[in-house]
Enzyme design. Sequence first.
Site, PDB file in Angstrom:
ATOM      1  CG  HIS A   1      22.456 -48.554  18.756  1.00  0.00           C
ATOM      2  ND1 HIS A   1      21.896 -49.781  18.992  1.00  0.00           N
ATOM      3  CD2 HIS A   1      21.662 -47.958  17.825  1.00  0.00           C
ATOM      4  CE1 HIS A   1      20.807 -49.925  18.253  1.00  0.00           C
ATOM      5  NE2 HIS A   1      20.646 -48.829  17.546  1.00  0.00           N
TER       6      HIS A   1
ATOM      7  CE  LYS B   1      35.311 -55.294  19.151  1.00  0.00           C
ATOM      8  NZ  LYS B   1      34.758 -53.971  18.871  1.00  0.00           N
TER       9      LYS B   1
END
Length: 397
Positions: free
Chosen positions: A75, A299
């Site tokens: 992406h 994350k």
Amino acid sequence: MQTQKTQVAIIGAGPSGLLLGLLLDKQGIDNVILERVTGEYVLGRIRAGVLEQGFAKLVREAGASANMDAKGEVHDGVEIAFNDTRIPINLKELTGENVIVYGQVDITRDMMEERAKRGLETVYEAKNVEPHDVKSDSPYLTYEKDGETYKLECDYIAGCDGFHGVSRKTIPDNVKKEYEKVYPFGWLGLMSDTPPINDELIYAKTDRGFALASMRSKTRSRYYIQVPATDDVKNWSDEKFWEEFKLRMPASARENLVTGKSIEKSLVPTRSFICEPLQYGNLFLVGDAGHIVPPTGAKGLNLAASDVATLYKILTRVYKQGDKKCIEQYSPIALRRVWNGVRFSWWLTDLLHDFGDDKDEFDKKMERSEIEYFLKSPAGQKVIAEQYVGLPYEDLK
Ligand code: APR
Ligand code: PHB
């Protein structure tokens, strides 16, 4: 007690433990993993699925990237929506980097299979794993398996046993400092075998609360809505979820939404947590064992990977160059990147979620102005993009 010896004993066969084990094996460093539950149970935990290129490079070096590179989606961008206003963040243009969308469960399975294929030892259902003498030059673990007690002698212990593991508890309270922030909401996640609403992720901030449109493939979608932390999955039928999710997607995306029966539905709590230090003698905390972030910045897995990268470099230098002193670099290097990831995740969570009355009128105006600035100025978008793709890994001195 049956005794066995290895060089690096790893507690936990989640993504951190598996990735570290495969990388060490590539350097001929012997390692054994002790995992409390079964492999199936490990794979039963649905987690996120956005990989930084730093993580992807490590998985390639570990020799477990075939599926990721074949099935993972690259992406170049991500979208942030503010009610009906959609703001594309072109990661590739702003940073030269992009991300890979590939499920954490899939990457964990790939690493489990690669480890088994290489005949590397993983003891599943190892109960009551206990670290001993971690401050000495001959630390060891004890554990029970099928009613027998075992001793695993080693040089170093990698605590990859997650937030609820035994490793962090091994560091005395007068040595460690823990920082925590618990948010008053969770993410209700739903997985469905339906085509994604959009070809890029949409992080949506709305007056009704936050929502995220993510995916696992062109035929499998993963959606989340912000709900009170006290809520319960049982309160949410699929119909009720789709109704609310649709209202939180920007109008121009709504018509693309394909609904269907959920194949998984779960409530993810949100908190920020960090333990300092991440090293105690010859014990190292890696990944969720040392730090937790809310899923907003994607994350969690990527900070676990940067911990693994640093420990892998250190242990390779210890065994290849005999430089034992460099182990002291682990905690400061790992924590520098972790604190940044924790701050980014906290900041994005604060910006995109609804805090109800926890924020007063002034705070809400600040929020609105921050959205205006960060999402509309190229410099602001670069700040977001740079952290979303992940800051570079730090080298050893
Ligand atoms: N003994 C042996 N194994 C243990 C023990 C113990 N006492 N306690 C926990 N474990 C195992 C768990 O069963 C789990 O399989 O350690 C593993 C820890 O895996 P994770 O929690 O997935 O942690 P980590 O490998 O660091 O991965 C971090 O997971 O939660 C996500 O968002 C997070 O994506 C991040 C990633
Ligand atoms: C997911 O695909 O599950 C996902 C993606 C991005 C996030 C969190 C979760 O920030």
